[in-house]
Write a protein that holds these residues in place. Sequence first.
Motif, mmCIF file in Angstrom:
data_model
loop_
_atom_site.group_PDB
_atom_site.id
_atom_site.type_symbol
_atom_site.label_atom_id
_atom_site.label_comp_id
_atom_site.label_asym_id
_atom_site.label_seq_id
_atom_site.Cartn_x
_atom_site.Cartn_y
_atom_site.Cartn_z
ATOM 1 N N ALA A 286 65.608 104.436 62.301
ATOM 2 C CA ALA A 286 65.835 105.805 62.793
ATOM 3 C C ALA A 286 64.896 106.082 63.961
ATOM 4 C CB ALA A 286 65.607 106.794 61.662
ATOM 5 N N THR A 287 65.465 106.574 65.078
ATOM 6 C CA THR A 287 64.701 106.727 66.317
ATOM 7 C C THR A 287 65.046 108.052 66.985
ATOM 8 O OG1 THR A 287 64.743 104.329 66.632
ATOM 9 C CG2 THR A 287 64.123 105.650 68.528
ATOM 10 N N ALA A 288 64.063 108.633 67.644
ATOM 11 C CA ALA A 288 64.249 109.808 68.502
ATOM 12 C C ALA A 288 63.441 109.569 69.775
ATOM 13 C CB ALA A 288 63.830 111.084 67.790
ATOM 14 N N MET A 289 63.573 110.494 70.717
ATOM 15 C CA MET A 289 62.890 110.345 71.992
ATOM 16 C C MET A 289 62.217 111.658 72.367
ATOM 17 S SD MET A 289 62.298 108.050 74.393
ATOM 18 C CE MET A 289 63.648 106.875 74.249
ATOM 19 N N ALA A 290 60.938 111.563 72.747
ATOM 20 C CA ALA A 290 60.193 112.720 73.244
ATOM 21 C C ALA A 290 59.918 112.516 74.721
ATOM 22 C CB ALA A 290 58.890 112.904 72.468
ATOM 23 N N THR A 291 59.993 113.601 75.470
ATOM 24 C CA THR A 291 59.746 113.559 76.913
ATOM 25 C C THR A 291 58.483 114.348 77.219
ATOM 26 O OG1 THR A 291 62.120 113.418 77.358
ATOM 27 C CG2 THR A 291 60.685 114.048 79.188
ATOM 28 N N VAL A 292 57.492 113.663 77.800
ATOM 29 C CA VAL A 292 56.219 114.290 78.167
ATOM 30 C C VAL A 292 56.217 114.488 79.681
ATOM 31 C CG1 VAL A 292 53.719 114.098 78.129
ATOM 32 C CG2 VAL A 292 55.061 113.203 76.223
ATOM 33 N N ASN A 293 56.068 115.730 80.118
ATOM 34 C CA ASN A 293 56.041 116.068 81.537
ATOM 35 C C ASN A 293 54.602 116.335 81.971
ATOM 36 O OD1 ASN A 293 58.946 116.066 81.892
ATOM 37 N ND2 ASN A 293 58.965 117.971 80.733
ATOM 38 N N LEU A 294 54.208 115.683 83.073
ATOM 39 C CA LEU A 294 52.853 115.826 83.601
ATOM 40 C C LEU A 294 52.909 116.521 84.955
ATOM 41 C CD1 LEU A 294 51.606 112.184 82.895
ATOM 42 C CD2 LEU A 294 51.426 114.160 81.387
#
Length: 511
Positions: free
Chosen positions: A266-274
């Motif tokens: 089971a996988t998800a994706m997080a997006t980190v904005n800098l």
Amino acid sequence: MDAASLAQSTTGTLANYARKMSHSGRPDMKIILDNHDEGKIYTTFDALSGRVEITAPHNARFDEIQITLEGTTKTYVENLSPHTTRARTTAMHNFLKLTMPIRDADYPQPRIAEAGQTYKFPFNFVVPNHLLLRACSHKCNTDHVHHAHLQLPPSMGCREVSIQDDLAPEMSKVHYAIKVKVLRNGEQDGKDAVLIERMKKLRIVPAQAELPPMNILTGNTDFVLSKTKTLRKGMFSGKLGKITVAAEQPSAIILPSPSSNSTLPATAMATVNLRFDPQDASSQPPRLGGLTTKIKASTFYSARPAEFLPSHYTMSTHFDTVRGIYDTSVPLSSRCVEAVSWTKHKAAPAYTRRNSASSSSSSDCSDHVSEVKPGSEYYSATVLVPITLPSTKTWIPTFHSCIVSRTYTIDLNLSIHTPGNGVPASNVSLHLPIQIAANGNQNERMPLTVAEAAAELADAEEFLRPRVIEVPSAEHIGNSVLVPAASDLPPSYEDFAASQPLSQMVEPGRC
């Protein structure tokens, strides 16, 4: 024989039966599930079919056999108050109990189990998709909480059905089991005595749909979605600029259906904005270092029903000695993000001149033009963070029940290196809420029995039967007269009926 002696004799007889059946004369009782393997996971709408086989070593009289599917939550909280002598406060919530009816024809006549003979009693249960309203009858501060408490919780804290750790403490457990009891009715007091009892524990992970993103209130310290930090060029040098690290709540991690053959985790994706805002034009973006990710499982347990959805924030504001929290973290990944590239942008003005035609209503406020520094620039970068649950743990969906809840948080830690000497690396941490959902077998419908299919077909044919609407015959027209008693008329007719003679009253049949 007096009443006291008779009661004592009856009690002794039941005690003898129970003693015989539980010691030297213990009967052989087996709970057999069809197509069952050790470690099998059941989910919403799955069938639990099988039979109970009972073999008595000697003749024994009984009155009833109960076969039930039960779900139970158990908690305990250690007492820290010096005003009580009890070591802990315990609670048990029987949120599910389905009873399998047994026909009289399936029982032996008379109801005496003969020695050496095996009696078989079939059962058939279906895992429901929600609980009955009486499963949560306490006060809740919102309907959303009440709805959450009516969802089936997953099995938790039971090593008999799950060998791997599911991150649950000893203080909270959720069990499902098929229970069988052989009862004998007391002739004197009418109470049922349990002659023998068996249970077979099951692992159930109900389907849990993905919920909308959380609405995080101001002041909630459980989650940190954005953080800004000032960077310096060196130990005794000026400022390099400000860096802002932000991320939104990632999509839910969806556990596959137990019947699925997929081996992918089971996988998800997080997006980190800098975003880096330099102090001056000569300042360049800092060098990124490592990014570590871990998931924190929080188990909230209580000896009293919860009126709200628990969190660290609400637990601190509504402190209660009969509630507890158990947190544990599991590392997910650690990688270097030094190769992430920065993109240069021109800073847009905070306010732009608005066209008067764009306003839908008149306003006394005049248009404003922002003051933008010439050559103002900033840099941006994006880091994609995959979130994969390790297979070394047993993962259960996010849930909220009356006395136990489970939530998850993703902790991200980013190290940032400045170009100056003597300045240690800076760390920025984010705490993102994340939901673990589960796919069930909701698209699969249980096959109907012959009787159920016939009843459903009859209902459909009755619903679709053509209707004919025609003018009523003459003998049925004009025969209805309103009753003169004003108390039987609608309120709006009272004055009218009191002022009109009977011959002038309205005849609805002629309207």
